[in-house]
Design a protein around this motif. Structure first.
Motif, mmCIF file in Angstrom:
data_model
loop_
_atom_site.group_PDB
_atom_site.id
_atom_site.type_symbol
_atom_site.label_atom_id
_atom_site.label_comp_id
_atom_site.label_asym_id
_atom_site.label_seq_id
_atom_site.Cartn_x
_atom_site.Cartn_y
_atom_site.Cartn_z
ATOM 1 N N PRO A 201 0.806 -1.222 0.000
ATOM 2 C CA PRO A 201 0.000 0.000 0.000
ATOM 3 C C PRO A 201 0.837 1.269 0.000
ATOM 4 N N ARG A 202 0.447 2.179 -0.833
ATOM 5 C CA ARG A 202 1.111 3.481 -0.895
ATOM 6 C C ARG A 202 0.370 4.454 0.022
ATOM 7 N N PRO A 203 0.953 5.617 0.300
ATOM 8 C CA PRO A 203 0.263 6.592 1.148
ATOM 9 C C PRO A 203 -1.110 6.952 0.575
ATOM 10 N N GLY A 204 -2.109 6.926 1.439
ATOM 11 C CA GLY A 204 -3.457 7.304 1.038
ATOM 12 C C GLY A 204 -4.304 6.186 0.479
ATOM 13 N N ALA A 205 -3.743 4.993 0.315
ATOM 14 C CA ALA A 205 -4.482 3.899 -0.318
ATOM 15 C C ALA A 205 -5.627 3.409 0.557
ATOM 16 N N VAL A 206 -6.691 2.952 -0.109
ATOM 17 C CA VAL A 206 -7.820 2.300 0.564
ATOM 18 C C VAL A 206 -7.711 0.806 0.288
ATOM 19 N N LEU A 207 -7.637 0.013 1.359
ATOM 20 C CA LEU A 207 -7.457 -1.433 1.253
ATOM 21 C C LEU A 207 -8.638 -2.138 1.900
ATOM 22 N N ALA A 208 -9.264 -3.063 1.167
ATOM 23 C CA ALA A 208 -10.349 -3.876 1.706
ATOM 24 C C ALA A 208 -9.874 -5.310 1.864
ATOM 25 N N VAL A 209 -10.201 -5.921 3.000
ATOM 26 C CA VAL A 209 -9.867 -7.316 3.279
ATOM 27 C C VAL A 209 -11.162 -8.081 3.485
ATOM 28 N N THR A 210 -11.427 -9.079 2.657
ATOM 29 C CA THR A 210 -12.628 -9.893 2.837
ATOM 30 C C THR A 210 -12.252 -11.168 3.579
ATOM 31 N N GLY A 211 -12.918 -11.373 4.714
ATOM 32 C CA GLY A 211 -12.636 -12.509 5.581
ATOM 33 C C GLY A 211 -11.789 -12.089 6.751
ATOM 34 N N ALA A 212 -12.332 -12.221 7.962
ATOM 35 C CA ALA A 212 -11.596 -11.826 9.170
ATOM 36 C C ALA A 212 -11.190 -13.055 9.969
ATOM 37 N N GLY A 213 -10.705 -14.073 9.259
ATOM 38 C CA GLY A 213 -10.057 -15.203 9.911
ATOM 39 C C GLY A 213 -8.603 -14.883 10.141
ATOM 40 N N ALA A 214 -7.789 -15.910 10.405
ATOM 41 C CA ALA A 214 -6.379 -15.675 10.709
ATOM 42 C C ALA A 214 -5.657 -14.994 9.561
ATOM 43 N N VAL A 215 -5.920 -15.430 8.315
ATOM 44 C CA VAL A 215 -5.227 -14.853 7.158
ATOM 45 C C VAL A 215 -5.654 -13.405 6.952
ATOM 46 N N GLY A 216 -6.963 -13.159 6.982
ATOM 47 C CA GLY A 216 -7.449 -11.800 6.781
ATOM 48 C C GLY A 216 -7.009 -10.843 7.868
ATOM 49 N N LEU A 217 -7.049 -11.298 9.120
ATOM 50 C CA LEU A 217 -6.628 -10.421 10.217
ATOM 51 C C LEU A 217 -5.126 -10.165 10.169
ATOM 52 N N ALA A 218 -4.357 -11.150 9.692
ATOM 53 C CA ALA A 218 -2.928 -10.886 9.479
ATOM 54 C C ALA A 218 -2.743 -9.792 8.441
ATOM 55 N N GLY A 219 -3.586 -9.815 7.409
ATOM 56 C CA GLY A 219 -3.535 -8.761 6.406
ATOM 57 C C GLY A 219 -3.885 -7.399 6.979
ATOM 58 N N VAL A 220 -4.890 -7.362 7.847
ATOM 59 C CA VAL A 220 -5.268 -6.101 8.495
ATOM 60 C C VAL A 220 -4.112 -5.562 9.326
ATOM 61 N N MET A 221 -3.497 -6.431 10.133
ATOM 62 C CA MET A 221 -2.375 -5.981 10.973
ATOM 63 C C MET A 221 -1.193 -5.524 10.126
ATOM 64 N N ALA A 222 -0.926 -6.259 9.044
ATOM 65 C CA ALA A 222 0.173 -5.862 8.168
ATOM 66 C C ALA A 222 -0.106 -4.518 7.517
ATOM 67 N N ALA A 223 -1.351 -4.291 7.130
ATOM 68 C CA ALA A 223 -1.709 -3.017 6.489
ATOM 69 C C ALA A 223 -1.459 -1.843 7.421
ATOM 70 N N ARG A 224 -1.621 -2.065 8.713
ATOM 71 C CA ARG A 224 -1.373 -0.992 9.685
ATOM 72 C C ARG A 224 0.102 -0.685 9.823
ATOM 73 N N MET A 225 0.950 -1.541 9.250
ATOM 74 C CA MET A 225 2.388 -1.301 9.244
ATOM 75 C C MET A 225 2.817 -0.543 7.993
ATOM 76 N N THR A 226 1.850 -0.134 7.159
ATOM 77 C CA THR A 226 2.126 0.546 5.893
ATOM 78 C C THR A 226 1.492 1.935 5.905
ATOM 79 N N PRO A 227 1.704 2.729 4.851
ATOM 80 C CA PRO A 227 1.081 4.064 4.800
ATOM 81 C C PRO A 227 -0.373 4.058 4.354
ATOM 82 N N ALA A 228 -1.023 2.898 4.267
ATOM 83 C CA ALA A 228 -2.425 2.857 3.842
ATOM 84 C C ALA A 228 -3.262 3.803 4.698
ATOM 85 N N ALA A 229 -4.164 4.545 4.052
ATOM 86 C CA ALA A 229 -4.973 5.521 4.777
ATOM 87 C C ALA A 229 -6.189 4.886 5.422
ATOM 88 N N THR A 230 -6.804 3.941 4.717
ATOM 89 C CA THR A 230 -8.040 3.333 5.207
ATOM 90 C C THR A 230 -7.995 1.830 5.005
#
Length: 386
Positions: A201-230
């Motif tokens: 994710p670049r600064p300001g990007a909007v990222l959607a994750v479908t599925g809040a299991g282990a894989v999806g939640l790992a994606g959510v946590m990883a996204a918070r380590m990037t410049p994604a805005a939403t």
């Protein structure tokens, strides 16, 4: 050394206890087994903990055509007890994570993308044996068991692991940390890698994750380590959406009453999402997600539907730079990527321990049932030194 773990000097084999599935959809039963003699490129690991992944359950139920009877498990963590004469990555006493294996010689492996090894399916998912067809585990009567699952089969007190699937952890790693780190070998690596290695994710990007299991939640946590805005988390289980918000999702969408496409359209003012991670394995969700991409948007697909499943897209909508990309195991090079996730966890930036619940190895049936029902996001088996 107890009789249960003794190594036979005559044969070079090791006794262990393993969870064996003998028929499709059957239970995981603990049995005494015998490991084959250690090969020069293998490592004998005493397992301290092993995560349970839906891939294990799919193989046990016959959704993945892994041969039975079998010993599964592919998110192992433990302590090295013996090393083959050609092993250079690890030494006796090292604390290690076990992850997928690869051939090491094909184009994917040589270019730093071992998850795209040309022999990935046979070596990890379908073979049930070493590359030369030999068994790594035998039952109490001496019969071969299908094993070598992801180069390990970690639902056992001891395993023979391929050196290429071994990641050495810091020397100060404790047994308690091993129980926490075990799921990094597959599910968490998959979700985090899809975001950090592929979507980026670049600064300001909007990222959607479908599925809040282990894989999806790992994606959510990883996204918070990037410049994604939403970061938008999509699921239909309220408790998982609440957890997603706690782990960094800015917005959560409950699809019980709201279609995915409608929700993403409204949230983005009709522009669509810049990036998407599909983890559910539902082709209907994938179609809706691809249809919700912004111009130039990218969708990483990690959820695996049943074999032969098809999804349909409007090809003309793809032409303005929209990309649909399949991703295996986060396109990770484990030797460098997994230590980064360990460091991020220790620094509090990747708090995946929030997803875990531990079970004694003897309670594997309960752990598998809790995983299959969705009652627990990520069960982890813990092993006594036996």
């Amino acid at each position: 050394m107890s009789a249960a773990t003794a190594t036979s000097g005559a044969t070079g084999t090791t006794q262990a206890t393993a969870a064996v599935v003998r028929e499709r959809g059957g239970p995981f039963r603990l049995e005494d087994v015998r490991l084959a003699p250690l090969r020069p490129d293998e490592v004998l690991v005493r397992i301290v903990a092993a995560g349970i992944c839906h891939t294990d359950i799919s193989a046990a139920n016959g959704v993945i055509p892994f041969p039975l009877p079998a010993v599964l498990g592919h998110e192992g963590a433990g302590v090295v007890e013996q090393v083959g004469e050609r092993v250079t990555r690890a030494a006796v006493g090292d604390r290690v994570l076990l992850t997928f294996t690869s051939c090491g010689t094909c184009t994917g492996c040589r270019s730093g993308h071992p998850a795209y090894c040309l022999d990935h399916l046979r070596l990890n998912l379908l073979g049930g044996s070493r590359a030369d067809g030999s068994a790594t585990i035998h039952d109490g009567g001496g019969a071969d068991l299908a094993a070598h699952f992801f180069g390990q089969s970690s639902f056992a007190t001891r395993v023979l692991a391929d050196e290429r699937g071994l990641v050495v952890l810091p020397a100060d790693t404790t047994d308690a940390e091993l129980a926490t780190m075990a799921p990094l070998g597959c599910g968490l690596q998959t979700g985090a890698g899809a975001v950090l290695n592929e979507l980026r994710p670049r600064p300001g990007a909007v990222l959607a994750v479908t599925g809040a299991g282990a894989v999806g939640l790992a994606g959510v946590m990883a996204a918070r380590m990037t410049p994604a805005a939403t970061v938008i988390a999509v699921d239909r289980v309220a408790s998982r959406l609440a957890l997603a918000r706690e782990l960094g999702a800015d917005v959560v969408v409950d699809t019980t009453d709201t279609p995915v496409a409608d929700a993403l359209h409204d949230l983005t003012g009709g522009c669509g999402v810049d990036l998407a991670l599909e983890t559910t394995g539902s082709t209907a969700v994938l179609e809706a997600l691809v249809g919700s991409l912004a111009v130039g948007g990218q969708c990483a697909v990690v959820g695996a539907p049943p074999a032969g499943a098809r999804a349909a897209f409007d090809v003309n909508r793809l032409l303005p730079g929209r990309v649909v990309r399949g991703v295996t195991l986060g396109d990770s090079e484990p030797q460098t990527f997994l230590p980064e996730l360990v460091r991020a966890h220790r620094a509090g930036r990747f708090p995946f321990d929030r997803l875990l619940r531990t079970y004694p190895f003897a309670e594997i049936e309960r752990a598998v049932a809790d995983a299959a029902s969705g009652r627990v996001v990520k069960p982890v088996l813990t092993f006594e030194d036996r």
